[in-house]
Design a protein around this motif. Structure first.
Motif, PDB file in Angstrom:
ATOM      1  N   LEU A 199      -7.063   2.509   7.263  1.00 61.42           N
ATOM      2  CA  LEU A 199      -6.292   1.651   6.361  1.00 61.42           C
ATOM      3  C   LEU A 199      -7.126   0.455   5.893  1.00 61.42           C
ATOM      4  O   LEU A 199      -7.036   0.054   4.728  1.00 61.42           O
ATOM      5  CB  LEU A 199      -5.016   1.175   7.051  1.00 61.42           C
ATOM      6  CG  LEU A 199      -3.933   0.622   6.120  1.00 61.42           C
ATOM      7  CD1 LEU A 199      -3.442   1.693   5.158  1.00 61.42           C
ATOM      8  CD2 LEU A 199      -2.765   0.056   6.901  1.00 61.42           C
TER       9      LEU A 199
ATOM     10  N   LEU B 142       0.856  -1.180   0.000  1.00 62.24           N
ATOM     11  CA  LEU B 142       0.000   0.000   0.000  1.00 62.24           C
ATOM     12  C   LEU B 142       0.897   1.236   0.000  1.00 62.24           C
ATOM     13  O   LEU B 142       1.569   1.530   0.991  1.00 62.24           O
ATOM     14  CB  LEU B 142      -0.899  -0.010   1.240  1.00 62.24           C
ATOM     15  CG  LEU B 142      -1.971  -1.103   1.288  1.00 62.24           C
ATOM     16  CD1 LEU B 142      -2.564  -1.209   2.688  1.00 62.24           C
ATOM     17  CD2 LEU B 142      -3.065  -0.820   0.281  1.00 62.24           C
ATOM     18  N   GLU B 143       0.938   1.926  -1.116  1.00 57.94           N
ATOM     19  CA  GLU B 143       1.772   3.123  -1.234  1.00 57.94           C
ATOM     20  C   GLU B 143       0.986   4.324  -0.711  1.00 57.94           C
ATOM     21  O   GLU B 143       0.076   4.821  -1.364  1.00 57.94           O
ATOM     22  CB  GLU B 143       2.177   3.343  -2.693  1.00 57.94           C
ATOM     23  CG  GLU B 143       3.019   2.238  -3.289  1.00 57.94           C
ATOM     24  CD  GLU B 143       4.433   2.185  -2.704  1.00 57.94           C
ATOM     25  OE1 GLU B 143       4.846   3.170  -2.046  1.00 57.94           O
ATOM     26  OE2 GLU B 143       5.115   1.164  -2.898  1.00 57.94           O
ATOM     27  N   LEU B 144       1.347   4.787   0.457  1.00 62.46           N
ATOM     28  CA  LEU B 144       0.593   5.857   1.109  1.00 62.46           C
ATOM     29  C   LEU B 144       1.301   7.194   0.930  1.00 62.46           C
ATOM     30  O   LEU B 144       2.501   7.305   1.171  1.00 62.46           O
ATOM     31  CB  LEU B 144       0.427   5.544   2.600  1.00 62.46           C
ATOM     32  CG  LEU B 144      -0.158   4.160   2.922  1.00 62.46           C
ATOM     33  CD1 LEU B 144      -0.256   3.970   4.423  1.00 62.46           C
ATOM     34  CD2 LEU B 144      -1.516   3.966   2.263  1.00 62.46           C
ATOM     35  N   ASN B 145       0.539   8.212   0.539  1.00 60.88           N
ATOM     36  CA  ASN B 145       1.124   9.530   0.305  1.00 60.88           C
ATOM     37  C   ASN B 145       0.821  10.532   1.414  1.00 60.88           C
ATOM     38  O   ASN B 145       1.681  11.330   1.785  1.00 60.88           O
ATOM     39  CB  ASN B 145       0.631  10.112  -1.029  1.00 60.88           C
ATOM     40  CG  ASN B 145       1.463   9.632  -2.190  1.00 60.88           C
ATOM     41  OD1 ASN B 145       2.480   8.969  -1.995  1.00 60.88           O
ATOM     42  ND2 ASN B 145       1.037   9.940  -3.399  1.00 60.88           N
TER      43      ASN B 145
ATOM     44  N   TYR C  29      -7.917  -0.411   2.064  1.00 63.44           N
ATOM     45  CA  TYR C  29      -7.571  -1.752   1.569  1.00 63.44           C
ATOM     46  C   TYR C  29      -8.775  -2.424   0.914  1.00 63.44           C
ATOM     47  O   TYR C  29      -8.673  -2.988  -0.180  1.00 63.44           O
ATOM     48  CB  TYR C  29      -7.045  -2.585   2.729  1.00 63.44           C
ATOM     49  CG  TYR C  29      -6.646  -3.996   2.369  1.00 63.44           C
ATOM     50  CD1 TYR C  29      -5.487  -4.254   1.645  1.00 63.44           C
ATOM     51  CD2 TYR C  29      -7.442  -5.079   2.756  1.00 63.44           C
ATOM     52  CE1 TYR C  29      -5.113  -5.547   1.320  1.00 63.44           C
ATOM     53  CE2 TYR C  29      -7.077  -6.380   2.431  1.00 63.44           C
ATOM     54  CZ  TYR C  29      -5.923  -6.606   1.716  1.00 63.44           C
ATOM     55  OH  TYR C  29      -5.560  -7.893   1.393  1.00 63.44           O
TER      56      TYR C  29
ATOM     57  N   ASP D  40      -3.649   7.163  -0.854  1.00 64.01           N
ATOM     58  CA  ASP D  40      -2.545   6.424  -1.461  1.00 64.01           C
ATOM     59  C   ASP D  40      -2.023   7.148  -2.702  1.00 64.01           C
ATOM     60  O   ASP D  40      -2.487   8.240  -3.057  1.00 64.01           O
ATOM     61  CB  ASP D  40      -2.946   4.980  -1.754  1.00 64.01           C
ATOM     62  CG  ASP D  40      -3.920   4.840  -2.918  1.00 64.01           C
ATOM     63  OD1 ASP D  40      -4.244   5.849  -3.592  1.00 64.01           O
ATOM     64  OD2 ASP D  40      -4.379   3.714  -3.160  1.00 64.01           O
ATOM     65  N   ASP D  41      -1.049   6.534  -3.379  1.00 65.12           N
ATOM     66  CA  ASP D  41      -0.390   7.182  -4.508  1.00 65.12           C
ATOM     67  C   ASP D  41      -1.283   7.305  -5.732  1.00 65.12           C
ATOM     68  O   ASP D  41      -0.956   8.030  -6.674  1.00 65.12           O
ATOM     69  CB  ASP D  41       0.889   6.425  -4.879  1.00 65.12           C
ATOM     70  CG  ASP D  41       0.617   4.981  -5.267  1.00 65.12           C
ATOM     71  OD1 ASP D  41      -0.436   4.434  -4.851  1.00 65.12           O
ATOM     72  OD2 ASP D  41       1.441   4.386  -5.978  1.00 65.12           O
TER      73      ASP D  41
ATOM     74  N   LYS E 111      -9.561  -0.881  -2.427  1.00 61.63           N
ATOM     75  CA  LYS E 111      -8.638  -1.305  -3.482  1.00 61.63           C
ATOM     76  C   LYS E 111      -8.969  -2.713  -3.973  1.00 61.63           C
ATOM     77  O   LYS E 111      -8.728  -3.047  -5.132  1.00 61.63           O
ATOM     78  CB  LYS E 111      -7.192  -1.228  -2.978  1.00 61.63           C
ATOM     79  CG  LYS E 111      -6.693   0.198  -2.782  1.00 61.63           C
ATOM     80  CD  LYS E 111      -5.295   0.255  -2.206  1.00 61.63           C
ATOM     81  CE  LYS E 111      -4.243  -0.072  -3.249  1.00 61.63           C
ATOM     82  NZ  LYS E 111      -4.095   0.973  -4.264  1.00 61.63           N
TER      83      LYS E 111
END
Length: 374
Positions: free
Chosen positions: A111, A4-7, A115, A41-42, A118
């Motif tokens: 989160l 999980l790419e979190l920004n 998730y 996320d990204d 997604k």
């Protein structure tokens, strides 16, 4: 399984007025001062969680302000600095932070929402929930007069709620219950004094057996497993533990000592969904009935509680009344509604409800943005 790419993590500080003050043996709650956690996320996808501590530490040691401090100084930096593949990794990631269950639950909830979105699946299915709808009860605070209490109970019965929980004040409970039972002889009824009693009140507590209660919730202090066990051995009415159960070991202790016959699980109190799932599985193996308690949540926290209540060992009606019971306008749409004593779970991805950004802005006092360093 992809990371999980979190920004970003955004904290929305909100203040919402309850439709009606909620009165317990510890005082009156008229406003909800809390934070919404938004994790982005990204790819621009967002997941949402909600802090559920109160402004003073009457329920647990945590408060609105302590959760903010823990989130900003510790949990958010750890999350943005360490790649994670699954929400169940947060327990290990946050292991060095003792307790602070409500702060952990809020960020973990966001989160889990991200998730599930997604994956394109409803959160309740992702965590192993089996029920497309849940039975719900309602919690009624202490009222100024007996007549107002009886009218409120009648209103909630007509709305289809399958169980009524009464907040009670020590010394008033026998008189109040006599009036309620006379008016509603077959009502599924329980009481909660939030730990207001002591062993010196045992005769008063034993007298509660006459009222055919579903349960007595948390009669003694939150850390007193032994005297709860002594009282349960004398009572016919089941004791339910609430404030006593913060961790997996608390649940093991309660079951081993036979301190209760029922356990209330609240996501915020036990540190989030993964902990609640682990505790659920342990309770199921030992045939301990569970039910999902409420924390006067706004819509996001309420949606998370609905998800956990779909797990099979949650066999008693949840304290998850519809949005209109608490709010003139919730922060999600559509609002959560009860229909004939049930709430039907949304099949939409994540928590199943969209955030009402206009309502979020209306209630918001401050917005704090934390961005991952590249």
């Amino acid at each position: 399984m992809t990371t999980l790419e979190l920004n970003q993590v955004i904290l929305h500080h909100l203040l919402m007025d309850y439709k009606h003050p909620f009165v317990t043996s510890h005082g009156k709650v008229e406003k909800k001062d809390f934070y919404i956690i938004e994790i982005i996320d990204d790819q621009g996808n967002a997941g949402f969680g909600e802090t559920e501590a109160f402004t003073t530490p009457w329920y647990t040691e945590e408060t609105t302000e302590t959760t903010r401090i823990m989130l900003e100084n510790h949990l958010i930096p750890m999350l943005l600095q360490t790649p994670v593949k699954h929400p169940n990794e947060l327990g290990k990631l946050f292991h060095s932070i003792r307790r602070n269950q409500m702060a952990k639950a809020a960020i973990e909830g966001a989160l889990w929402d991200l998730y599930a979105k997604k994956l394109g699946k409803p959160l309740f299915q992702v965590i192993g929930g089996e029920k497309p709808s849940i039975d719900v009860g309602v919690s009624i605070g202490i009222k100024p007069t007996d007549q107002e209490l009886l009218e409120t109970i009648e209103e909630k019965c007509l709305q289809g709620y399958q169980r009524v929980k009464l907040k009670v004040k020590k010394g008033e409970e026998l008189r109040v219950l006599e009036k309620v039972r006379t008016a509603f002889p077959s009502l599924s009824l329980m009481i909660d004094a939030n730990g207001a009693y002591s062993w010196a009140d045992q005769e008063r507590l034993l007298a509660l057996d006459q009222f055919d209660l579903l349960m007595i919730e948390q009669p003694f202090a939150q850390d007193d497993f032994v005297e709860h066990a002594k009282l349960q051995a004398l009572l016919q009415t089941p004791i339910c533990l609430d404030e006593s159960i913060h961790t997996f070991n608390d649940l093991k202790t309660a079951i081993a000592l036979q301190s209760c016959q029922i356990v209330n699980i609240k996501l915020s109190r036990v540190g989030g969904i993964q902990n609640a799932k682990d505790m659920h599985d342990y309770a199921k193996r030992r045939d301990m009935p569970l039910w999902c308690g409420g924390m006067l949540e706004a819509g996001i926290g309420r949606a998370h509680s609905l998800a956990i209540a779909t797990l099979p060992q949650f066999t008693l009606p949840a304290d998850t009344a519809g949005s209109a019971h608490y709010w003139e306008r919730d922060i999600i749409y559509p609002e959560i509604k009860t229909e004939k004593g049930k709430i039907h779970l949304s099949q939409d991805p994540g928590i199943g409800y969209a955030v009402d950004y206009e309502a979020l802005a209306y209630y918001r006092m401050e917005k704090r943005i934390h961005t991952r360093k590249k």
